[in-house]
Design a protein around this motif. Structure first.
Motif, PDB file in Angstrom:
ATOM      1  N   SER A  28      36.669 -16.266 -19.587  1.00  0.00           N
ATOM      2  CA  SER A  28      35.980 -17.198 -18.695  1.00  0.00           C
ATOM      3  C   SER A  28      34.721 -16.531 -18.147  1.00  0.00           C
ATOM      4  O   SER A  28      34.803 -15.551 -17.400  1.00  0.00           O
ATOM      5  CB  SER A  28      36.900 -17.614 -17.553  1.00  0.00           C
ATOM      6  OG  SER A  28      37.987 -18.378 -18.045  1.00  0.00           O
ATOM      7  N   ILE A  29      33.580 -17.061 -18.526  1.00  0.00           N
ATOM      8  CA  ILE A  29      32.285 -16.550 -18.062  1.00  0.00           C
ATOM      9  C   ILE A  29      31.777 -17.563 -17.055  1.00  0.00           C
ATOM     10  O   ILE A  29      31.053 -18.501 -17.374  1.00  0.00           O
ATOM     11  CB  ILE A  29      31.306 -16.374 -19.240  1.00  0.00           C
ATOM     12  CG1 ILE A  29      31.979 -15.615 -20.403  1.00  0.00           C
ATOM     13  CG2 ILE A  29      30.045 -15.658 -18.772  1.00  0.00           C
ATOM     14  CD1 ILE A  29      32.517 -14.263 -20.044  1.00  0.00           C
ATOM     15  N   ASP A  30      32.189 -17.352 -15.797  1.00  0.00           N
ATOM     16  CA  ASP A  30      31.996 -18.412 -14.801  1.00  0.00           C
ATOM     17  C   ASP A  30      31.708 -17.892 -13.396  1.00  0.00           C
ATOM     18  O   ASP A  30      31.879 -18.603 -12.412  1.00  0.00           O
ATOM     19  CB  ASP A  30      33.223 -19.324 -14.764  1.00  0.00           C
ATOM     20  CG  ASP A  30      34.512 -18.587 -14.434  1.00  0.00           C
ATOM     21  OD1 ASP A  30      34.441 -17.406 -14.028  1.00  0.00           O
ATOM     22  OD2 ASP A  30      35.596 -19.170 -14.579  1.00  0.00           O
ATOM     23  N   GLY A  31      31.283 -16.641 -13.298  1.00  0.00           N
ATOM     24  CA  GLY A  31      30.957 -16.107 -11.987  1.00  0.00           C
ATOM     25  C   GLY A  31      32.138 -15.968 -11.057  1.00  0.00           C
ATOM     26  O   GLY A  31      31.971 -15.856  -9.845  1.00  0.00           O
ATOM     27  N   GLY A  32      33.339 -15.966 -11.631  1.00  0.00           N
ATOM     28  CA  GLY A  32      34.536 -15.807 -10.815  1.00  0.00           C
ATOM     29  C   GLY A  32      35.066 -17.085 -10.215  1.00  0.00           C
ATOM     30  O   GLY A  32      35.930 -17.042  -9.331  1.00  0.00           O
ATOM     31  N   SER A  33      34.593 -18.244 -10.695  1.00  0.00           N
ATOM     32  CA  SER A  33      35.107 -19.513 -10.147  1.00  0.00           C
ATOM     33  C   SER A  33      36.558 -19.734 -10.547  1.00  0.00           C
ATOM     34  O   SER A  33      37.280 -20.471  -9.879  1.00  0.00           O
ATOM     35  CB  SER A  33      34.240 -20.691 -10.602  1.00  0.00           C
ATOM     36  OG  SER A  33      34.296 -20.872 -11.995  1.00  0.00           O
ATOM     37  N   SER A  34      36.965 -19.120 -11.642  1.00  0.00           N
ATOM     38  CA  SER A  34      38.382 -19.130 -12.006  1.00  0.00           C
ATOM     39  C   SER A  34      38.855 -17.682 -12.050  1.00  0.00           C
ATOM     40  O   SER A  34      38.191 -16.833 -12.653  1.00  0.00           O
ATOM     41  CB  SER A  34      38.600 -19.801 -13.355  1.00  0.00           C
ATOM     42  OG  SER A  34      37.993 -19.044 -14.392  1.00  0.00           O
ATOM     43  N   MET A  35      39.951 -17.418 -11.420  1.00  0.00           N
ATOM     44  CA  MET A  35      40.514 -16.061 -11.430  1.00  0.00           C
ATOM     45  C   MET A  35      41.979 -16.197 -11.800  1.00  0.00           C
ATOM     46  O   MET A  35      42.821 -16.533 -10.963  1.00  0.00           O
ATOM     47  CB  MET A  35      40.351 -15.366 -10.081  1.00  0.00           C
ATOM     48  CG  MET A  35      38.898 -15.114  -9.713  1.00  0.00           C
ATOM     49  SD  MET A  35      38.770 -14.065  -8.250  1.00  0.00           S
ATOM     50  CE  MET A  35      36.996 -14.055  -8.017  1.00  0.00           C
ATOM     51  N   ARG A  36      42.255 -15.986 -13.096  1.00  0.00           N
ATOM     52  CA  ARG A  36      43.598 -16.186 -13.608  1.00  0.00           C
ATOM     53  C   ARG A  36      44.141 -14.861 -14.115  1.00  0.00           C
ATOM     54  O   ARG A  36      43.402 -14.023 -14.631  1.00  0.00           O
ATOM     55  CB  ARG A  36      43.618 -17.191 -14.761  1.00  0.00           C
ATOM     56  CG  ARG A  36      43.100 -18.556 -14.382  1.00  0.00           C
ATOM     57  CD  ARG A  36      43.201 -19.516 -15.543  1.00  0.00           C
ATOM     58  NE  ARG A  36      42.673 -18.928 -16.768  1.00  0.00           N
ATOM     59  CZ  ARG A  36      41.385 -18.885 -17.075  1.00  0.00           C
ATOM     60  NH1 ARG A  36      40.486 -19.365 -16.239  1.00  0.00           N
ATOM     61  NH2 ARG A  36      40.971 -18.364 -18.206  1.00  0.00           N
ATOM     62  N   GLN A  37      45.440 -14.692 -14.021  1.00  0.00           N
ATOM     63  CA  GLN A  37      46.086 -13.517 -14.592  1.00  0.00           C
ATOM     64  C   GLN A  37      46.549 -13.841 -15.992  1.00  0.00           C
ATOM     65  O   GLN A  37      46.854 -14.960 -16.318  1.00  0.00           O
ATOM     66  CB  GLN A  37      47.276 -13.094 -13.723  1.00  0.00           C
ATOM     67  CG  GLN A  37      46.856 -12.620 -12.346  1.00  0.00           C
ATOM     68  CD  GLN A  37      48.024 -12.165 -11.512  1.00  0.00           C
ATOM     69  OE1 GLN A  37      49.166 -12.430 -11.866  1.00  0.00           O
ATOM     70  NE2 GLN A  37      47.742 -11.480 -10.419  1.00  0.00           N
TER      71      GLN A  37
END
Length: 254
Positions: free
Chosen positions: A245-254
């Motif tokens: 995910s290249i999204d600036g950290g808008s999604s943070m999944r394990q």
């Protein structure tokens, strides 16, 4: 900047992200075939690449048409001697254009989105894999979207189609790893390419900044291209079966 020297890569789908993918892969030394439904736009990008000293060919591509997809693979092999990488980077946004929900989305719109996004990416895979296996291996990359993860009141077909691409990628990675194939997905967040920048409302930018952990700026096509170049190269040799995910950290999944 020579990580892709000697490689032949098809970029299926131009536009803001796809054009930058083609530029970056060519700058890294690959021979590129760029296909887009707008062949003239693809040719403009290829002319730019060639003027900068790169190697590239443009062609028309209909990402929902089987013959067109096989033709771009055949063109790459005939022009440059084989195929080492294929980046499927196009999509239909038909349900987004009408802001349709689950209950009111016309089924012909659903069918069109799935035809292009899910079926089209499967056809890309079926066309590209045999040619890459003949070369001893290669890389399948798919551009997906954060929409595959984020609850959305509209665009259900688009979100479903992107989730389908993730499942396809995992199947390719596990089934064809022994054939030397790596498969991964890049899932962009909001990427401010030229067309979106010109039409984006201030509200969209504020919403994106509010979601992101990176506050300095929004994403750019170069961010996606940099990740793609790494995954296409030997530096990504131990990465497969993953969604990045290249999204600036808008999604943070394990």
């Amino acid at each position: 900047m020579n990580r892709l020297s000697g490689k032949v890569i098809v970029v299926a789908g131009g536009g803001g992200i796809g054009s930058e993918l083609a530029r970056r892969y060519a700058a890294e030394g690959a021979s590129i075939v760029l296909g887009d439904i707008d062949a003239a736009a693809a040719q403009t990008v290829v002319d730019e690449i060639v003027a900068a000293g790169g190697i590239a060919t443009a062609t028309e591509l209909d990402g929902g048409d089987e013959a067109s997809i096989y033709a771009i693979v055949d063109l790459a092999c005939a022009t440059y001697g084989g195929l080492d990488g294929f980046h499927a980077n196009y999509a239909s946004f038909a349900d987004g254009a009408i802001a349709a929900s689950v209950l009111d989305m016309p089924m012909d719109v659903y069918d069109e989105v799935m035809r292009v996004n899910a079926r089209g990416h499967l056809l890309c895979t079926r066309a590209a894999l045999p040619k890459m296996i003949e070369r001893g291996g290669g890389v399948m990359l798919y551009t997906s979207s954060g929409s595959a993860y984020v609850p959305m009141p509209i665009r259900p077909a688009y979100a479903m189609s992107k989730s389908a691409i993730h499942a396809l990628m995992r199947t390719v990675a596990i089934k064809h790893g022994p054939d030397g194939i790596r498969a991964n997905v890049i899932a962009p967040g909001i990427i401010m390419h030229e067309k979106l920048e010109a039409n984006a409302s201030p509200g969209l930018k504020e919403w994106a900044f509010g979601r992101n952990a990176v506050k300095a700026r929004l994403g750019r096509p170069a961010d996606i291209a940099a990740t793609g170049a790494m995954l296409m190269s030997d530096e990504g040799a131990y990465i497969t079966g993953q969604v990045l995910s290249i999204d600036g950290g808008s999604s943070m999944r394990q």
